[in-house]
Enzyme design. Structure first.
Site, PDB file in Angstrom:
ATOM      1  N   GLU A  33       0.504  -0.909  -0.301  1.00  0.00           N
ATOM      2  CA  GLU A  33       0.035  -0.024  -0.030  1.00  0.00           C
ATOM      3  C   GLU A  33       0.393   1.143  -0.397  1.00  0.00           C
ATOM      4  O   GLU A  33       1.704   1.254   0.578  1.00  0.00           O
ATOM      5  CB  GLU A  33      -0.808   0.060   1.170  1.00  0.00           C
ATOM      6  CG  GLU A  33      -2.086   0.749   1.285  1.00  0.00           C
ATOM      7  CD  GLU A  33      -3.095   0.427   0.140  1.00  0.00           C
ATOM      8  OE1 GLU A  33      -3.169   0.450  -1.380  1.00  0.00           O
ATOM      9  OE2 GLU A  33      -3.357  -1.100   0.220  1.00  0.00           O
ATOM     10  N   GLY A 121     -13.148   2.482  -2.283  1.00  0.00           N
ATOM     11  CA  GLY A 121     -11.664   2.501  -2.289  1.00  0.00           C
ATOM     12  C   GLY A 121     -11.525   0.439  -2.746  1.00  0.00           C
ATOM     13  O   GLY A 121     -10.056   0.379  -3.139  1.00  0.00           O
ATOM     14  N   LEU A 122     -12.522   0.830  -3.806  1.00  0.00           N
ATOM     15  CA  LEU A 122     -12.728  -0.654  -5.020  1.00  0.00           C
ATOM     16  C   LEU A 122     -12.552   0.198  -6.312  1.00  0.00           C
ATOM     17  O   LEU A 122     -12.912  -0.345  -7.019  1.00  0.00           O
ATOM     18  CB  LEU A 122     -13.749  -0.826  -4.908  1.00  0.00           C
ATOM     19  CG  LEU A 122     -13.948  -1.989  -3.447  1.00  0.00           C
ATOM     20  CD1 LEU A 122     -15.010  -3.040  -3.337  1.00  0.00           C
ATOM     21  CD2 LEU A 122     -12.916  -2.439  -2.521  1.00  0.00           C
ATOM     22  N   SER A 123     -11.950   1.164  -6.229  1.00  0.00           N
ATOM     23  CA  SER A 123     -11.305   1.703  -7.581  1.00  0.00           C
ATOM     24  C   SER A 123     -12.086   1.516  -8.202  1.00  0.00           C
ATOM     25  O   SER A 123     -12.269   1.404  -9.737  1.00  0.00           O
ATOM     26  CB  SER A 123     -10.606   1.509  -8.074  1.00  0.00           C
ATOM     27  OG  SER A 123      -8.714   1.374  -7.755  1.00  0.00           O
ATOM     28  N   SER A 124     -13.748   2.751  -7.654  1.00  0.00           N
ATOM     29  CA  SER A 124     -14.868   2.643  -9.332  1.00  0.00           C
ATOM     30  C   SER A 124     -14.042   3.246 -10.271  1.00  0.00           C
ATOM     31  O   SER A 124     -14.715   3.800 -11.183  1.00  0.00           O
ATOM     32  CB  SER A 124     -15.807   2.999  -8.907  1.00  0.00           C
ATOM     33  OG  SER A 124     -16.065   4.365  -8.012  1.00  0.00           O
ATOM     34  N   SER A 125     -13.334   4.337  -9.387  1.00  0.00           N
ATOM     35  CA  SER A 125     -12.252   5.414 -10.514  1.00  0.00           C
ATOM     36  C   SER A 125     -11.919   5.399 -11.709  1.00  0.00           C
ATOM     37  O   SER A 125     -12.269   4.937 -12.740  1.00  0.00           O
ATOM     38  CB  SER A 125     -12.654   6.326  -9.685  1.00  0.00           C
ATOM     39  OG  SER A 125     -11.207   5.954  -8.984  1.00  0.00           O
ATOM     40  N   ASP A 169      -4.062   0.865 -10.250  1.00  0.00           N
ATOM     41  CA  ASP A 169      -5.129   0.555  -9.956  1.00  0.00           C
ATOM     42  C   ASP A 169      -5.653   0.093 -11.341  1.00  0.00           C
ATOM     43  O   ASP A 169      -6.260  -0.865 -11.484  1.00  0.00           O
ATOM     44  CB  ASP A 169      -5.836   1.236  -9.400  1.00  0.00           C
ATOM     45  CG  ASP A 169      -6.556   1.923  -7.927  1.00  0.00           C
ATOM     46  OD1 ASP A 169      -5.424   1.320  -7.524  1.00  0.00           O
ATOM     47  OD2 ASP A 169      -6.353   3.071  -7.382  1.00  0.00           O
TER      48      ASP A 169
HETATM   49  P1  ADP Z   1     -13.024   4.854  -5.675  1.00  0.00           P
HETATM   50  O1  ADP Z   1     -11.909   4.908  -6.826  1.00  0.00           O
HETATM   51  O2  ADP Z   1     -11.951   4.265  -4.432  1.00  0.00           O
HETATM   52  O3  ADP Z   1     -14.086   4.218  -5.694  1.00  0.00           O
HETATM   53  P2  ADP Z   1     -13.278   7.766  -5.873  1.00  0.00           P
HETATM   54  O4  ADP Z   1     -13.221   8.576  -4.912  1.00  0.00           O
HETATM   55  O5  ADP Z   1     -11.889   7.621  -6.649  1.00  0.00           O
HETATM   56  O6  ADP Z   1     -13.522   5.915  -4.886  1.00  0.00           O
HETATM   57  O7  ADP Z   1     -13.739   7.582  -7.678  1.00  0.00           O
HETATM   58  C1  ADP Z   1     -15.601   7.830  -7.300  1.00  0.00           C
HETATM   59  C2  ADP Z   1     -16.165   8.644  -7.599  1.00  0.00           C
HETATM   60  O8  ADP Z   1     -16.027   8.048  -9.575  1.00  0.00           O
HETATM   61  C3  ADP Z   1     -17.031   8.927  -8.251  1.00  0.00           C
HETATM   62  O9  ADP Z   1     -17.122  10.308  -7.333  1.00  0.00           O
HETATM   63  C4  ADP Z   1     -18.318   8.992  -9.207  1.00  0.00           C
HETATM   64  O10 ADP Z   1     -17.176  10.327 -10.122  1.00  0.00           O
HETATM   65  C5  ADP Z   1     -16.995   8.175 -10.292  1.00  0.00           C
HETATM   66  N1  ADP Z   1     -17.529   6.867 -10.664  1.00  0.00           N
HETATM   67  C6  ADP Z   1     -17.550   6.410 -10.165  1.00  0.00           C
HETATM   68  N2  ADP Z   1     -18.457   5.158  -9.870  1.00  0.00           N
HETATM   69  C7  ADP Z   1     -19.516   5.445 -10.792  1.00  0.00           C
HETATM   70  C8  ADP Z   1     -21.164   4.823 -11.144  1.00  0.00           C
HETATM   71  N3  ADP Z   1     -21.240   4.240 -11.038  1.00  0.00           N
HETATM   72  N4  ADP Z   1     -21.150   5.831 -12.079  1.00  0.00           N
HETATM   73  C9  ADP Z   1     -21.170   7.432 -11.692  1.00  0.00           C
HETATM   74  N5  ADP Z   1     -20.161   7.566 -11.411  1.00  0.00           N
HETATM   75  C10 ADP Z   1     -19.402   7.082 -10.655  1.00  0.00           C
HETATM   76 MG    MG Z   2     -10.617   5.981  -6.471  1.00  0.00          MG
END
Ligand code: ADP
Ligand code: MG
Length: 384
Positions: A33, A121-125, A169
């Site tokens: 990490e 923190g599961l990297s949705s971004s 990520d």
């Molecule tokens: P993580 O990457 O850990 O999930 P982040 O703060 O880096 O958290 O990213 C989250 C951001 O990514 C959200 O605020 C949004 O802008 C975007 N995002 C992620 N998933 C979605 C989704 N399903 N629909 C729209 N935006 C999303």
């Molecule tokens: Mg992220």
């Protein structure tokens, strides 16, 4: 399948054509990490939670993008890529990354949605950026490699979301392999596949449901502390170009020159690099118990030396530690200040532990955590 169906149905309803479908997973990181931006080794894996994209060319220079989960659509010109502060930034950042490489991209119509919790923190971004980059690459036949796509996705986070993240990520989301982790060398940008057999254990993520607003600033500060350490050590020895080139002995020898804060941050990173290589060897031998022990060490290093944990994360790891017989490893995961803990837990104990955590976390923090059991999955792929 349900996800693919609903995202493509939404696309067909809005745009009246058949889309290309792309699926992009989130990721976990077993160990390593805050090491990716220091050119060390990390051990991430893609997971079976993903973002699905339905996408097609718009036929002109406008992009019409729709978030299925947020039920929000935005239209913008490919020539005007600076937006408000929302999810659109990530997509614009990706398009900008293609344009800066002189690649011929034009407008797209896109609907996306998924089951990766946002900001946990599961990297949705990263899934958002990597899946979109992969889809744009396909649509406009740009022929970029997965590594180039990872770099474009990272660029979008740096320049359009203000987070100076490493490449882990994005790399994990693109290169993931079912049933395996990736031992990623963040200097060489190459990886080895490490098959993961946790025997009678599961991977349980517990979401604190907290995200502190200072997380991005603190992340960038930690990165600067590491860079400062490298600057000081480089002056004394020009062959030091990152913390990858530094041993704990060298750090102790230069403790005074580094100063307390920079020293303690750098020491954590160098020790974490060692733990990652050690941990990969343990996973290869299916020594889950020994590996779990390293996870606990990582957690308390992140909490006490790197100072990126928070009360909620420490609480969850302490609860796990009480039941070490069944929870062989537990640690906070990701940038810090919230998000999830990663727990390697005996299958027979999952339900019992969830109840215990639910009860005690609720009593202490007045909110319910979420639980996700995850499996290791393939990286970004074309769906059907
Ligand atoms: P993580 O990457 O850990 O999930 P982040 O703060 O880096 O958290 O990213 C989250 C951001 O990514 C959200 O605020 C949004 O802008 C975007 N995002 C992620 N998933 C979605 C989704 N399903 N629909 C729209 N935006 C999303
Ligand atoms: Mg992220």
């Amino acid at each position: 399948m349900a996800l693919v169906s609903s995202v493509s149905l939404s696309f067909v309803t809005q745009f009246k054509t058949k889309p290309l479908i792309v699926c992009a997973p989130g990721r976990i990181n077993f160990i390593g990490e805050h090491v990716d931006y220091n050119e060390g080794f990390v051990l991430p894996a893609a997971i079976d939670r993903e973002m699905v994209f339905a996408i097609g060319k718009s036929g002109h220079d406008r992009c019409n993008v729709y978030s299925h989960d947020l039920e929000e659509g935005v239209s913008f010109s490919i020539h005007d890529l600076n937006s408000g502060e929302t999810w659109v930034n990530y997509l614009m950042g990706v398009l900008d990354g293609f344009e800066r490489r002189g690649l011929p991209v034009h407008g797209v119509d896109c609907v996306f949605g998924g089951n990766i919790p946002l900001g946990a923190g599961l990297s949705s971004s990263a899934a958002l950026c990597c899946g979109f980059a992969f889809a744009v690459n396909q649509l406009f036949k740009c022929k970029l490699s997965k590594l180039e796509l990872a770099k474009i996705a990272q660029y979008a986070e740096h320049e359009f979301a203000g987070l100076q993240c490493g490449i882990m990520d994005q790399y994990a989301s693109l290169f993931g392999v079912k049933g395996a982790a990736l031992l990623l060398d963040c200097r060489a940008l190459t990886h080895e596949v490490v098959p993961v057999d946790l025997k009678e254990h599961s991977i349980l993520l517990i979401d604190t449901k907290v995200k502190h607003s200072l997380a991005a600033t603190a992340y960038n500060d930690r990165r600067e502390a590491c860079e400062e350490g490298v600057r000081i050590l480089h002056k004394k020895n020009p062959s030091v170009n990152s913390l990858r080139d530094v041993s704990t002995t060298v750090l102790y020898e230069n403790q005074d020159a580094l100063g307390d804060e920079v020293f303690i941050r750098c020491l954590f990173v160098v020790e974490e690099m060692k733990r990652t290589q050690l941990g990969a060897g343990m996973l290869r031998k299916n020594d889950v118990k020994a590996f779990g022990e390293l996870m606990y060490q990582t957690h308390w290093g992140l909490s006490q030396s790197y100072e990126v944990s928070c009360a909620e994360l420490d609480f969850l790891v302490s609860l796990a530690e009480e039941d070490k017989k069944w929870i062989v490893g537990s640690r906070m995961m990701g940038g810090g200040f919230g998000g999830c803990t990663l727990n390697i837990i005996d299958n027979s104990y999952v339900k019992v532990f969830q109840e215990k955590v639910l009860h005690q976390y609720l009593a202490t923090f007045k909110k319910e955590p979420d639980f996700y059991l995850v499996n290791l999955a393939d990286g970004v792929r074309i769906g059907s």
